[in-house]
Design an enzyme around this catalytic site. Sequence first.
Site, PDB file in Angstrom:
ATOM      1  N   ASP A 199      71.631  56.906  34.497  1.00  0.00           N
ATOM      2  CA  ASP A 199      72.831  56.289  35.078  1.00  0.00           C
ATOM      3  C   ASP A 199      73.269  57.132  36.275  1.00  0.00           C
ATOM      4  O   ASP A 199      72.560  58.065  36.676  1.00  0.00           O
ATOM      5  CB  ASP A 199      73.934  56.169  34.019  1.00  0.00           C
ATOM      6  CG  ASP A 199      74.452  57.538  33.589  1.00  0.00           C
ATOM      7  OD1 ASP A 199      73.881  58.566  34.011  1.00  0.00           O
ATOM      8  OD2 ASP A 199      75.448  57.573  32.850  1.00  0.00           O
TER       9      ASP A 199
ATOM     10  N   LYS B  81      68.058  50.353  31.823  1.00  0.00           N
ATOM     11  CA  LYS B  81      68.915  51.455  31.354  1.00  0.00           C
ATOM     12  C   LYS B  81      69.401  51.186  29.922  1.00  0.00           C
ATOM     13  O   LYS B  81      69.300  52.045  29.052  1.00  0.00           O
ATOM     14  CB  LYS B  81      70.109  51.641  32.298  1.00  0.00           C
ATOM     15  CG  LYS B  81      70.861  52.923  32.043  1.00  0.00           C
ATOM     16  CD  LYS B  81      72.101  53.031  32.876  1.00  0.00           C
ATOM     17  CE  LYS B  81      73.206  52.247  32.198  1.00  0.00           C
ATOM     18  NZ  LYS B  81      74.494  52.355  32.881  1.00  0.00           N
TER      19      LYS B  81
END
Length: 216
Positions: free
Chosen positions: A139, A121
């Site tokens: 997310d 991420k």
Amino acid sequence: MLSISAIEEIFKKLSVLNPEPTTELEYKNPYTLLVAVVLSAQSTDKGVNKATRTLFEKVSTPQQMVEFGEEKLKQAIQTIGFYNTKAKNIIRLSEILIQEHQGQVPQNRAALEQLPGVGRKTANVILNTVFGKPVIAVDTHILRVTNRLGICTAKTPLEAEKALMEKIPSKYLQHAHHWLILHGRYICQARKPKCYLCPVVDICEYKEKNLVKSKT
Ligand code: SF4
């Protein structure tokens, strides 16, 4: 599931409302963005900005961070969750940038993911925001929003990332990440989505829409 043309319509609307979306993390250069993103894991951007505003005045390069040292860094970020581990990772990450990347933030995923505290991420945020790559850092906001909208039915961030990369029209990929995060943060909130304010309410497939603004 939404059709590709419905998905295109969503991004068309979001792009008209906010043509140049970007991160709400404050930073001075690629390195300070990397530090801010590492600090933001399980913490809010607001909380991170509060701590880094002063920190980045003094420290904005890997060399300065190593000289600043772990103890001072811990003090500077002690209002942020998991600050002990994050401080350790940031010092080590800064040392690696100096030793292996001439003090620069690398421009490829494999090198980024080898840095302590940097997962897929975080690497995607850097690739997207610093280097302009059309990738999506999934997310919890993005996972929730895209499932509710009917863009995908992914259970994990990686599943969602793969589905979104396939389904979002390429001309919207560069900014899709920030449009979806901001939408999740301010409108399609976890507990009570503000569907009564949502610009894509007519397209969204979520069955439990909250169409009435409560008085409290
Ligand atoms: S209509 Fe509601 S659930 Fe659907 S995207 Fe908008 S805010 Fe989220």
